[in-house]
Design an enzyme around this catalytic site. Structure first.
Site, PDB file in Angstrom:
ATOM      1  N   ARG A   1      30.044  25.680  72.418  1.00 19.24           N
ATOM      2  CA  ARG A   1      29.152  24.564  72.238  1.00 19.24           C
ATOM      3  C   ARG A   1      27.798  24.935  71.323  1.00 19.24           C
ATOM      4  O   ARG A   1      27.539  24.195  70.221  1.00 19.24           O
ATOM      5  CB  ARG A   1      28.548  23.798  73.613  1.00 19.24           C
ATOM      6  CG  ARG A   1      29.525  23.033  74.221  1.00 19.24           C
ATOM      7  CD  ARG A   1      28.871  22.264  75.186  1.00 19.24           C
ATOM      8  NE  ARG A   1      27.987  21.312  74.821  1.00 19.24           N
ATOM      9  CZ  ARG A   1      26.929  20.950  75.408  1.00 19.24           C
ATOM     10  NH1 ARG A   1      26.623  21.137  76.641  1.00 19.24           N
ATOM     11  NH2 ARG A   1      25.946  19.941  75.059  1.00 19.24           N
TER      12      ARG A   1
ATOM     13  N   ASP B   1      20.737  19.688  71.633  1.00 16.81           N
ATOM     14  CA  ASP B   1      20.696  20.561  70.273  1.00 16.81           C
ATOM     15  C   ASP B   1      19.481  20.271  69.715  1.00 16.81           C
ATOM     16  O   ASP B   1      18.619  19.805  70.276  1.00 16.81           O
ATOM     17  CB  ASP B   1      22.062  19.581  69.362  1.00 16.81           C
ATOM     18  CG  ASP B   1      21.542  18.093  69.428  1.00 16.81           C
ATOM     19  OD1 ASP B   1      20.539  18.110  68.580  1.00 16.81           O
ATOM     20  OD2 ASP B   1      22.268  17.366  69.707  1.00 16.81           O
TER      21      ASP B   1
ATOM     22  N   HIS C   1      16.783  17.701  79.031  1.00 16.92           N
ATOM     23  CA  HIS C   1      17.994  18.406  79.640  1.00 16.92           C
ATOM     24  C   HIS C   1      18.009  19.916  79.252  1.00 16.92           C
ATOM     25  O   HIS C   1      19.165  20.535  79.274  1.00 16.92           O
ATOM     26  CB  HIS C   1      19.039  17.565  79.368  1.00 16.92           C
ATOM     27  CG  HIS C   1      19.344  16.255  79.904  1.00 16.92           C
ATOM     28  ND1 HIS C   1      20.316  15.280  79.791  1.00 16.92           N
ATOM     29  CD2 HIS C   1      18.742  15.902  81.354  1.00 16.92           C
ATOM     30  CE1 HIS C   1      20.031  14.434  80.671  1.00 16.92           C
ATOM     31  NE2 HIS C   1      18.963  14.770  81.701  1.00 16.92           N
TER      32      HIS C   1
ATOM     33  N   CYS D   1      16.431  33.475  81.702  1.00 13.40           N
ATOM     34  CA  CYS D   1      16.758  34.717  82.995  1.00 13.40           C
ATOM     35  C   CYS D   1      16.575  34.066  84.333  1.00 13.40           C
ATOM     36  O   CYS D   1      15.748  33.727  84.792  1.00 13.40           O
ATOM     37  CB  CYS D   1      15.762  35.955  82.464  1.00 13.40           C
ATOM     38  SG  CYS D   1      16.137  37.255  83.797  1.00 13.40           S
TER      39      CYS D   1
ATOM     40  N   LEU E   1      26.228   2.586  69.235  1.00 22.55           N
ATOM     41  CA  LEU E   1      27.495   2.283  68.684  1.00 22.55           C
ATOM     42  C   LEU E   1      28.255   0.934  69.346  1.00 22.55           C
ATOM     43  O   LEU E   1      28.786   0.194  68.720  1.00 22.55           O
ATOM     44  CB  LEU E   1      28.503   3.397  68.578  1.00 22.55           C
ATOM     45  CG  LEU E   1      29.983   3.234  67.929  1.00 22.55           C
ATOM     46  CD1 LEU E   1      29.467   3.071  66.435  1.00 22.55           C
ATOM     47  CD2 LEU E   1      30.574   4.751  68.160  1.00 22.55           C
TER      48      LEU E   1
END
Length: 236
Positions: A60, A98, A113, A121, A206
């Site tokens: 990803r 992203d 998120h 870590c 959409l």
């Protein structure tokens, strides 16, 4: 709705990045239709099989790096600058991991998120930029422990920046959701929260989301078309 709102809260989801080639999650053919989230996106899955989980997120991450922002991302960046120029603010909260908003020019993006291009870590909790693949034996650049994981929020974990998000929503005079499924909480509850505060709401998507009926207004079509058009109507 005020003709020129000054404090706009924008919530974006996977649909805004779909036209950049990044897969959505819950749509037909989305990531969670092809992969079991319980084996890839939980702390338990990572503990049980870290190599498989890391491989999935490495794939990803490479996809994010190869993608480019689209016209919807660019329009939101212009709107942020335009609102600031007239003394207002666009608060951009994204469910996406992203960095396409940033690469389009948005200066202040709140990633509830987490971010795929960062690693955290599990030993010292330090967060670092990460564009390369993560392997199980890679050392943390801060403490040296081989304990890195993607800095994303998995199922069962608490989203980030919730107090900051709630405060920004309370100060807004327009709430707009772009490309969201309306199925993932707490983000899916923000439209009800906005309406309870008397804030006008609009969905740009959409197709209708799971909670589309709650919005005051809606526009449907490709994000690259409807987002610039809608913001232009607001003078942005």
């Amino acid at each position: 709705m005020a003709s020129q709102p000054r404090q706009i809260f924008i919530l974006t989801g996977a649909g805004i990045s779909a036209e950049s080639g990044l897969g959505t999650f819950r749509d037909r053919g989305g990531l969670w239709a092809r992969f079991d989230p319980l084996t890839l996106a939980t702390p338990e899955a990572f503990a049980a099989d870290p190599d498989t989980v890391l491989d999935f997120y490495n794939h990803r991450r490479r996809g994010v790096i190869a993608a480019a922002p689209n016209a919807a991302h660019a329009a939101l960046a212009r709107a942020e600058a335009g609102l600031a120029a007239r003394g207002g603010r666009l608060f951009l909260c994204t469910q996406n991991v992203d960095d396409l908003h940033e690469r389009a020019g948005s200066a202040a993006v709140v990633h509830m998120h987490g971010e795929l291009l960062k690693a955290r870590c599990t030993a010292c909790a330090a967060v670092s930029e990460r564009r390369a693949d993560i392997r199980r034996d890679d050392p943390c650049p801060h403490c040296g422990a081989a304990a890195l994981r993607p800095d994303v929020v998995w199922f069962g974990e608490m989203p980030k920046h919730l107090d900051r998000i709630d405060a920004a929503l309370a100060e807004s005079d327009l709430f707009v959701a772009v490309g969201t499924s309306g199925a993932v909480y707490p983000a899916a509850g923000y439209v009800r929260q906005a309406r309870a505060l008397g804030i006008p709401t609009c969905e740009l998507n959409l197709e209708p989301s799971d909670n589309a009926r709650i919005f005051d207004a809606a526009r449907y079509g490709p994000a690259s078309a409807i987002v610039p058009d809608y913001l232009s109507e607001l003078g942005l």
